[in-house]
Design a protein around this motif. Structure first.
Motif, short mmCIF file in Angstrom:
data_model
loop_
_atom_site.label_atom_id
_atom_site.label_comp_id
_atom_site.label_asym_id
_atom_site.label_seq_id
_atom_site.Cartn_x
_atom_site.Cartn_y
_atom_site.Cartn_z
N ARG A 373 0.74 -0.73 -0.19
CA ARG A 373 0.20 -0.02 -0.03
C ARG A 373 1.30 1.57 0.09
O ARG A 373 1.78 1.07 0.82
CB ARG A 373 -1.21 -0.16 1.00
CG ARG A 373 -1.88 1.36 1.53
CD ARG A 373 -3.21 1.49 2.20
NE ARG A 373 -4.05 -0.11 1.84
CZ ARG A 373 -4.06 -0.99 3.00
NH1 ARG A 373 -3.63 -0.99 4.32
NH2 ARG A 373 -5.13 -1.23 2.44
N ASP A 396 -12.20 -6.77 -0.64
CA ASP A 396 -12.20 -5.47 -0.69
C ASP A 396 -11.80 -5.31 -2.02
O ASP A 396 -12.01 -3.74 -2.42
CB ASP A 396 -10.74 -5.51 0.40
CG ASP A 396 -10.30 -3.64 -0.04
OD1 ASP A 396 -10.59 -2.97 0.64
OD2 ASP A 396 -8.93 -3.82 1.02
N VAL A 397 -11.38 -6.06 -3.00
CA VAL A 397 -10.69 -5.89 -4.87
C VAL A 397 -11.57 -6.07 -5.46
O VAL A 397 -11.62 -5.79 -6.32
CB VAL A 397 -9.17 -6.17 -4.20
CG1 VAL A 397 -8.29 -5.18 -3.44
CG2 VAL A 397 -8.88 -7.35 -4.36
N LEU A 419 -2.31 -3.10 -3.09
CA LEU A 419 -4.06 -2.95 -2.84
C LEU A 419 -4.70 -1.93 -4.24
O LEU A 419 -5.35 -1.57 -3.76
CB LEU A 419 -3.89 -2.29 -1.68
CG LEU A 419 -3.72 -3.99 -1.19
CD1 LEU A 419 -3.54 -3.75 0.80
CD2 LEU A 419 -4.84 -4.97 -1.06
N ASP A 420 -3.38 -0.33 -3.85
CA ASP A 420 -4.11 0.61 -4.65
C ASP A 420 -4.83 0.81 -5.79
O ASP A 420 -5.31 1.03 -5.94
CB ASP A 420 -2.95 2.16 -4.16
CG ASP A 420 -2.49 2.11 -2.83
OD1 ASP A 420 -3.83 2.14 -2.48
OD2 ASP A 420 -1.14 2.15 -2.81
N LYS A 423 -7.75 -1.87 -6.78
CA LYS A 423 -9.03 -0.92 -6.36
C LYS A 423 -8.95 0.31 -7.61
O LYS A 423 -9.91 0.46 -7.79
CB LYS A 423 -9.24 0.01 -5.11
CG LYS A 423 -8.77 -1.45 -3.79
CD LYS A 423 -8.94 -0.40 -2.87
CE LYS A 423 -8.85 -1.69 -1.30
NZ LYS A 423 -8.71 -0.38 0.05
N GLU A 424 -8.15 0.25 -8.51
CA GLU A 424 -8.04 1.46 -9.95
C GLU A 424 -8.87 1.17 -10.75
O GLU A 424 -8.37 -0.19 -11.31
CB GLU A 424 -7.15 1.81 -10.23
CG GLU A 424 -6.87 2.74 -11.01
CD GLU A 424 -5.46 3.58 -10.43
OE1 GLU A 424 -5.17 3.90 -11.86
OE2 GLU A 424 -4.50 3.78 -9.63
N HIS A 425 -9.57 1.77 -11.32
CA HIS A 425 -10.62 1.63 -12.38
C HIS A 425 -9.39 2.51 -13.62
O HIS A 425 -10.60 3.16 -13.88
CB HIS A 425 -12.23 1.40 -12.03
CG HIS A 425 -13.04 0.77 -11.54
ND1 HIS A 425 -13.89 0.22 -11.75
CD2 HIS A 425 -12.83 -0.30 -10.78
CE1 HIS A 425 -14.13 -1.17 -10.75
NE2 HIS A 425 -13.02 -1.45 -9.85
N ASN A 429 -4.97 -0.44 -14.18
CA ASN A 429 -5.18 -1.95 -13.63
C ASN A 429 -5.15 -3.07 -14.74
O ASN A 429 -6.25 -2.71 -15.63
CB ASN A 429 -6.86 -1.61 -13.04
CG ASN A 429 -7.03 -2.89 -12.65
OD1 ASN A 429 -7.03 -3.90 -12.56
ND2 ASN A 429 -7.09 -2.52 -11.35
#
Length: 569
Positions: A373, A396-397, A419-420, A423-425, A429
């Motif tokens: 993270r 979470d993801v 983790l960052d 979660k990025e759309h 990613n």
């Protein structure tokens, strides 16, 4: 599984080479050593081979001359448009329009089966993976086991293997005694008594939840009237059900479950130990019973029975594998975690001591997963409070992101799970990029249908309309998909599939961007129906291959996603 375009050209090349080698009185090289592949520089051609260089020494001839002769012969194939020779003896081929037509036709005809590559020949494989102790939820290491084992199983089936998936339940060791003691503490706590967990007990709150459930079922007095072994079984079975439920979220299901405890109860552990003695593979020393594993490739002999007459964990493991080998599979695969480094040689040695062929057992060793993270690895120790269960990470993801991130590196590589980024759309990613390319094509095909356009049929001259560098690059990538699947199955390396899919998405995105910026590349052009239909056929093929590849990884292929409502092109 029908022969692909690449198979057909390769087979023709092999026949040419075999014939020339026979005429020259030399042995032909192994076919897998010179099969056609993409050249490093696309301008050199569509496919290339170095076979002339390989034949130069045994034939005692100039490789350029050999290459010229083979090039002259190979252009006779209907799928080859031209063959050129380049120093010091490479042969570069360009595919004919017929080859591209056949490729698109095969993708459409095979549909969800396009990519299947029979490298296994029906070989029966038993693969055992996850096998998390039934004492609590899966951790992130188990999560990697689950997604990799499932992907390998799917890819093996696509590669022509007959696969059985198995979970070994470790319910016969000290961990179950620890679970039983922990559960009894949780029962007292649930009944309002003062109770404190010991240092080595399992700290999770899940056992407290199970304790409340059992009290509700049996009553406060009833739980203590149960046999201690029955309370332990209740806790174990609830933990195993929890693991199964979490695996189901990941779409991981097993064909067989084998219990270590059941092996003890059926006398299989004692039987394996007796077999080792009968084989003359044991000896006594210092009050212990030893196994002669050093004679079979291990770095030293191993203790089977300690001086206090307790068994080491190697004994039930060997009993389990003894029973495995009796089931007469052609091959056995174990997926082990990094805590099993060095265990493979002693296990194989023990299998040989039991009279089985250790070469039938293949061990895939997974490296560690680290959560990252803000560019920093998280301290995953219990004292830090950063212990994250597998299902918490998935929730979470998202399951698809978790799968992709855990599969894009080889089993022998450590993973830094960002983790960052997960979660990025955005196109940063990779799984989003691949899924979005699929959704974008679905939207395109839908809008084309609304405008009255459908992908071209197989008998139409598709490739004559697909002549741009963007389109030819995509076609050549489509051609490679069965080869990538076959290689992944043969080598048990799923990470080649995510790499292939990401490259496909990037090639499509470059084409899409060009189509939006330059009218020459627009996909839907009312004034050019033939070209439009050909480009839609190409789009349909890309969509199919993206979907097939994602399915091999147990990742979804959504038809619609955020941002997929773009202007049709």
């Amino acid at each position: 599984m029908a022969m692909t375009v690449l198979d057909r050209i390769n087979e023709f090349l092999f026949e040419i080479v075999d014939g020339r080698c026979k005429g020259a009185g030399v042995d032909a090289p192994a076919r897998e050593s010179y099969g056609l592949s993409l050249p490093r520089q696309p301008e050199h051609g569509d496919l290339a081979t170095n076979v002339a260089l390989m034949l130069s020494k045994p034939m005692r001839r100039n490789p350029m001359q050999i290459a010229e002769e083979i090039a002259h012969d190979v252009v006779e194939h209907v799928l080859v448009a031209s063959a050129e020779v380049a120093k010091p003896g490479f042969i570069n081929l360009r595919l004919s329009d017929a080859a591209y037509n056949e490729l698109l036709n095969q993708v459409r005809t095979d549909a969800e089966n396009y990519g299947d590559k029979n490298v296994g020949g029906g070989e029966r494989i038993l693969i055992e993976f996850v096998s998390a102790n039934p004492t609590g939820p899966m951790h992130i290491g188990h999560l990697r086991h689950a997604v990799l084992g499932e992907a390998i199983s799917r890819i093996l089936r696509s590669g022509g293997y007959d696969v059985t998936k198995e979970y070994y339940i470790n319910d016969g060791g000290n961990q179950i005694a620890t679970l039983a003691a922990t559960f009894d503490v949780r029962l007292r706590e649930a009944l309002g008594e003062e109770a404190e967990l010991g240092e080595n007990m399992y700290p999770g709150e899940y056992l407290l939840e199970f304790a409340h459930d059992l009290i509700e079922e049996k009553g406060a007095e009833g739980v203590w009237e149960m046999e201690p072994a029955d309370r332990a079984d209740y806790a174990k079975n609830r933990c195993l059900d929890m693991i199964k439920n979490h695996l189901a979220i990941l779409e991981v299901f097993f064909d067989e479950y084998v219990s270590e405890k059941a092996l003890y109860e059926a006398g299989k552990v004692a039987e394996a130990l007796e077999t080792l003695k009968e084989q003359g593979e044991t000896y006594e020393e210092d009050g212990a019973l030893w196994l002669r594993t050093e004679h079979h490739g291990d770095d030293k002999d191993r203790v089977l029975v300690k001086s206090d007459e307790t068994l080491t964990y190697l004994v039930p493991d060997l009993a389990y594998h003894h029973e495995k080998f009796k089931r007469s599979f052609d091959h056995y695969i174990n997926v082990f975690g990094s805590d099993h480094v060095g265990y493979g040689p002693r296990l194989k040695a023990g299998i040989q001591c039991l009279g089985h062929d250790p070469e039938k057992l293949e061990i895939i060793l997974l490296r560690l997963v680290f959560l990252v993270r803000a560019g920093e690895r998280l301290d995953m120790g219990k004292r830090s409070g950063n212990v994250i269960n597998a299902i918490d990470l998935v929730n979470d993801v998202g399951a698809d992101v978790a799968r992709y991130f855990l599969l894009e590196r080889s089993a022998g590589s450590e993973i830094n799970f960002d983790l960052d980024l997960a979660k990025e759309h955005s196109d940063r990613n990779p799984v989003f990029k691949v899924q979005y390319a699929h959704a974008r094509i679905c939207t395109l095909l839908g809008k084309a249908a609304e405008a009255g356009f459908a992908p071209a049929e197989a008998d139409e001259n598709l490739s004559a309309c697909l002549d741009s560098d963007y389109e030819r690059a995509i076609l050549l990538h489509l051609l490679q998909f069965p080869e990538v699947v076959g290689r992944s199955a043969r080598d048990r390396e799923p990470h080649h599939i995510p790499a292939y899919l990401l490259e496909m998405a990037e090639k499509w995105n470059r084409y899409w961007s060009a189509a939006r910026q330059d009218d020459r590349f627009r996909i839907i052009v009312a004034e050019e129906p033939e070209r439009t239909r050909a480009r839609l056929a190409l789009a349909e093929a890309v969509r199919q291959v993206l979907r097939n590849g994602l399915m091999l990884l147990a990742i979804s292929a959504p038809d619609r996603m955020e941002r997929d409502e773009e202007e049709s092109t």
